[in-house]
Design a protein around this motif. Sequence first.
Motif, short mmCIF file in Angstrom:
data_model
loop_
_atom_site.label_atom_id
_atom_site.label_comp_id
_atom_site.label_asym_id
_atom_site.label_seq_id
_atom_site.Cartn_x
_atom_site.Cartn_y
_atom_site.Cartn_z
N GLU A 121 -3.28 10.87 -6.55
CA GLU A 121 -2.04 12.21 -6.76
C GLU A 121 -2.04 12.59 -7.92
N ASP B 148 -3.95 5.14 -5.37
CA ASP B 148 -3.73 6.31 -4.29
C ASP B 148 -3.18 7.66 -5.14
N GLN B 149 -2.23 6.96 -6.46
CA GLN B 149 -1.67 7.58 -7.32
C GLN B 149 -2.39 7.74 -8.78
N ARG C 282 -3.31 0.98 -3.84
CA ARG C 282 -1.22 1.70 -3.94
C ARG C 282 -2.11 2.49 -5.25
N GLU D 295 0.59 -1.66 -0.31
CA GLU D 295 0.00 -0.34 -0.03
C GLU D 295 0.69 1.36 0.20
N SER D 296 2.41 1.01 0.90
CA SER D 296 3.09 1.88 0.98
C SER D 296 3.50 3.17 -0.74
N ARG D 297 2.98 4.26 -0.63
CA ARG D 297 3.87 5.32 -2.04
C ARG D 297 5.07 5.53 -1.82
N GLU D 298 5.64 5.22 0.04
CA GLU D 298 6.60 6.10 -0.01
C GLU D 298 7.78 5.68 -0.81
N GLN D 299 7.98 4.68 -1.06
CA GLN D 299 8.78 3.93 -1.72
C GLN D 299 7.93 3.44 -3.91
N LYS D 300 8.77 4.31 -4.10
CA LYS D 300 8.39 3.59 -5.79
C LYS D 300 9.43 2.86 -6.54
#
Length: 204
Positions: free
Chosen positions: A194, A190-191, A187, A114-119
């Motif tokens: 953004e 959320d993109q 994930r 789920e995390s978008r911190e690491q692309k």
Amino acid sequence: MKRLSITLMSLMLLFSISAQAQNNLSKEERKFATKYLNETKNEMLKTLKGLSEEQLNFKPSAESWSVAECLRHITISEKTLWENFVDGALKTAADPSKRSEVKMTDEQLMGIIESREQKVKTFAPFEPQNKQGSVKEVIKEFKSLRDAHVKFAKSTGEDLRNHYGQLPFGTIDSYQAILFMAGHTKRHTDQMKEIMADASFPKK
């Protein structure tokens, strides 16, 4: 002798049913998976609702994906992940001896996907250009796939915890593959959000 035979058969049947029940998903696991699949599906569809062609195809930069490309990637992944980590895994026998190879908890796995911190750059087969058709057609395909996967999660008697697949960061079981797939949808939803939050995103 006949009575003994019937008794033995009854015991064997009870043992078989008991063993199968132990291998089935728990009520809580089944409920969580179906809820997660439905929630991530509905959130993505809600995000797409009412977007114009211009908005769907807007890119914040030349290297970025558009909302439509995120949708195409999600749909490719929905089909491919299921084929490899659920359908494909279930073609082999359940193997409890490999259970120790699964190092991540369900919660850890969901946190990673789920995390978008690491692309992370996707593999070539998952690139959006590999999914043809209009946005409307791709949405229809995604909904059909996801609905089938929800139905499976609700009713399957397969031993999903003792079938496995290999991801770059480790071994997961087939139940976790279902959670991974739902988390992958979140994930990239959320993109989409953004992209839509970009200052240059076209107005309605």
